[in-house]
Design an enzyme around this catalytic site. Sequence first.
Site, PDB file in Angstrom:
ATOM      1  N   THR A  40      39.261  48.535  45.803  1.00 19.47           N
ATOM      2  CA  THR A  40      39.256  48.313  47.249  1.00 19.47           C
ATOM      3  C   THR A  40      39.943  49.425  48.027  1.00 19.47           C
ATOM      4  O   THR A  40      39.323  50.468  48.225  1.00 19.47           O
ATOM      5  CB  THR A  40      39.817  46.924  47.571  1.00 19.47           C
ATOM      6  N   THR A  41      41.202  49.281  48.441  1.00 16.60           N
ATOM      7  CA  THR A  41      41.734  50.209  49.440  1.00 16.60           C
ATOM      8  C   THR A  41      42.678  51.258  48.848  1.00 16.60           C
ATOM      9  O   THR A  41      43.623  50.908  48.135  1.00 16.60           O
ATOM     10  CB  THR A  41      42.477  49.427  50.539  1.00 16.60           C
TER      11      THR A  41
END
Lengths: 198, 263
Positions: free
Chosen positions: B43-44
Amino acid sequence: MGRQSDVESIRIASIDTAHREGFQRSEDDVCLSRLVGFGISPAVKQVYNDQRAVPLTIRALFAELHDSPADDVFCTLNYDGEYRISKGSAVITGVRSADESAKELLKDAAPATREEAIRLAAKVWATAYTAMRHARKPGGDVDETGVRLTPDAAFKGAIAKGLILEAALLTRSTSKTSRFECCTPELVSAAVANLDLG
Amino acid sequence: MDVSLLHPKSGDFAAITGFTLADAHQGNASTNNGLASEPVHGTTVIAVKFKDGVLTVGDRRATGGNAIMYDKAEKVLALDDTMLMAISGAFSKAIEFVRFLRHSFKYYERSQLQPLSLDGKLNEIGRLMAGNLAGAMSGGLVVPVIAVYDHKQAAGRIFFYDAAGARFENLEYAAAGSGSVQIRGAFEYIVRTKGNFSEMTLETALAEALHLLEIAADLDSATGGAGKVLPLARTVTAAGVTEISDDAIRAALGASTTTATSI
């Protein structure tokens, strides 16, 4: 050691084989005994046995680092493909007497620090160098008046005339991605400067 | 006995391993991992400059569709002693990219007796991205953020790529992954109100980056917060790649985290 183009062939072949194995399987599956025994040695032997090919002019020394010095592995490879695995130390030189002189010095040697190891290696190299000079030039090196030089004086004379030693280390614990480390010229010079060959 | 071993292939890692870009085109939206109907995605990830180099942080969550697949994923990975790759997108593809690039860079250095140039490394990453375009179109998109220390410029640099392999250099920061969209404006707010990241100390930059990651975790369900597993943070400087200790991350989180939230 040997002819530079042949040395390069063996060096690149070793790197190719190790990286292929390391990528297709795992770095943990790359080991010296398989690299030399199943890869490099058979190829060199085949060239040596081929009457239409020129044998490789090489002798090679491989070192494999483990977590403990007792587990480190060395391997020497000859121009005919024959190889020998050893523990503790290994030597290759140009003549048998130099091999024996160097091995005698290395027997039971156990340098505790990096500096001690470099000093020991420099002494072994210098001893083998003078033994090889002696084998090739009976009577040994002489000065300008014809007086035979001691091994120490002959070696230091050669250094003064521009003989350069190079050295490299495999470092057991490092934060870098590579364990290979070239010794600086200053470190090698310091080790050579204090040698006493008798 | 393979005498062809003694005929080197000019330092071409793909040639000696048989790795082809076609092999990298395995991204497939229909891949079923048993628990979720989509492949696992990272994800991030965030990269910000600081005065000695580049800091890269990433949460530890990997998701497959709506399912949380793993909460200890490593998404900030060293390619060598001068380069970090922060990965988001298809996890399997990204890990294969990292593995190939690590071996490829090391192989070049060992065989050619000199390191591959920074531009050469960045081009190699671009080629890999371009080769994965078909895979990216079918769910195997990898979005890397590259943090490097450029010894020629004596400065940290940040790059990112689009799916087709085009390379872009960011001046101060970069972020990728599902949570990056929600925090994009916050980067600009920090630069405009507190100054450039590249002038901050590591401690300040770490606190800001972790704060941004926490905001991403609050606003994006696929991004893991620090409450369960601490984020991973690594720096690349003139001295090489260094991992930030958990204690330093906890201290920075303590300095940055507030309980206030608008949602």
